[in-house]
Write an enzyme that holds these catalytic residues in place. Structure first.
Site, PDB file in Angstrom:
ATOM      1  CG  HIS A  54    -101.344-131.822  51.389  1.00  0.00           C
ATOM      2  ND1 HIS A  54    -100.964-131.363  50.145  1.00  0.00           N
ATOM      3  CD2 HIS A  54    -102.488-131.152  51.706  1.00  0.00           C
ATOM      4  CE1 HIS A  54    -101.824-130.453  49.734  1.00  0.00           C
ATOM      5  NE2 HIS A  54    -102.754-130.304  50.660  1.00  0.00           N
ATOM      6  CB  THR A  82     -78.842-117.689  50.201  1.00  0.00           C
ATOM      7  OG1 THR A  82     -78.197-118.959  50.428  1.00  0.00           O
ATOM      8  CG2 THR A  82     -77.866-116.717  49.539  1.00  0.00           C
ATOM      9  CG  ASP A 133     -73.877-119.155  57.948  1.00  0.00           C
ATOM     10  OD1 ASP A 133     -74.704-118.240  58.129  1.00  0.00           O
ATOM     11  OD2 ASP A 133     -73.437-119.450  56.817  1.00  0.00           O
ATOM     12  CG  HIS A 140    -100.134-127.714  50.770  1.00  0.00           C
ATOM     13  ND1 HIS A 140    -100.330-127.324  49.468  1.00  0.00           N
ATOM     14  CD2 HIS A 140    -101.311-127.468  51.417  1.00  0.00           C
ATOM     15  CE1 HIS A 140    -101.570-126.860  49.315  1.00  0.00           C
ATOM     16  NE2 HIS A 140    -102.180-126.928  50.501  1.00  0.00           N
ATOM     17  CB  CYS A 175     -76.876-119.957  55.922  1.00  0.00           C
ATOM     18  SG  CYS A 175     -77.742-120.577  54.471  1.00  0.00           S
TER      19      CYS A 175
HETATM   20  C1  RB5 Z   1     -71.505-117.897  53.826  1.00  0.00           C
HETATM   21  O1  RB5 Z   1     -70.763-116.878  53.272  1.00  0.00           O
HETATM   22  C2  RB5 Z   1     -72.658-118.263  52.907  1.00  0.00           C
HETATM   23  O2  RB5 Z   1     -72.198-119.042  51.867  1.00  0.00           O
HETATM   24  C3  RB5 Z   1     -73.733-118.984  53.679  1.00  0.00           C
HETATM   25  O3  RB5 Z   1     -74.208-118.147  54.694  1.00  0.00           O
HETATM   26  C4  RB5 Z   1     -74.963-119.419  52.905  1.00  0.00           C
HETATM   27  O4  RB5 Z   1     -75.525-118.350  52.218  1.00  0.00           O
HETATM   28  C5  RB5 Z   1     -74.817-120.622  52.089  1.00  0.00           C
HETATM   29  O5  RB5 Z   1     -75.738-121.100  51.430  1.00  0.00           O
END
Ligand code: RB5
Length: 148
Positions: free
Chosen positions: A132, A66, A7, A97, A64
């Site tokens: 595994h 996080t 994203d 694993h 994304c």
């Molecule tokens: C977008 O702002 C953010 O929520 C997305 O990139 C991600 O971190 C979601 O888990």
């Protein structure tokens, strides 16, 4: 072929990883996003995960902000083992694993060099199978139990 998607929160890291993979002569398909506009990570996570699950790509990479949203999304698709990793040990274990077929990274968590190191560690590792495999079989059984 590796398919990679992000994203807006993962766009910069995606661009860096595409260059890294090309430098290593690894075929890569860019599944977007390709602009700064805010987009919904499930749309891109779904596309990459479905492509891997269908066998149209060997492996996938999702990014994304996080990595959390992409990992939740990708793991909804039967046959996908998506691993969110933040260090080289986790990246290696994700293959050895867990036989992760999708690697998930956080664009707001990692710098470019670290992200390349994680992708390299994952690609260079091999699934150990043995005990595994039985654990992965239990995950597959869960998928089948809850699939309609
Ligand atoms: C977008 O702002 C953010 O929520 C997305 O990139 C991600 O971190 C979601 O888990």
């Amino acid at each position: 072929m590796i398919i990679i998607g992000s994203d807006h929160g993962g766009l910069n890291l995606k661009t860096a990883l595409i260059s890294y993979l090309k430098r290593r002569n690894i075929e890569v398909t860019d599944a977007g996003t390709n602009g700064d506009a805010s987009v919904d990570y499930p749309d891109f996570g779904r596309n990459v995960a479905e492509t891997v699950a269908a066998g149209r790509a060997e492996l996938g990479i999702l990014i994304c902000g996080t990595g959390i949203g992409m990992s939740i999304t990708a793991n909804k698709i039967p046959g996908i083992r998506a691993a969110l990793v933040t260090d080289v040990f986790m990246a290696r274990m994700a293959k050895e694993h867990n036989n992760a077929n999708v690697l998930v990274l956080g664009g707001r968590v990692l710098d470019e060099q670290k992200a390349c190191d994680l992708v390299g560690a994952w690609l260079e590792s091999t699934f150990e199978a043995g005990r595994h495999q039985g654990r992965l079989d239990k995950i597959t059984a869960l998928e089948q139990k809850y699939s309609r």
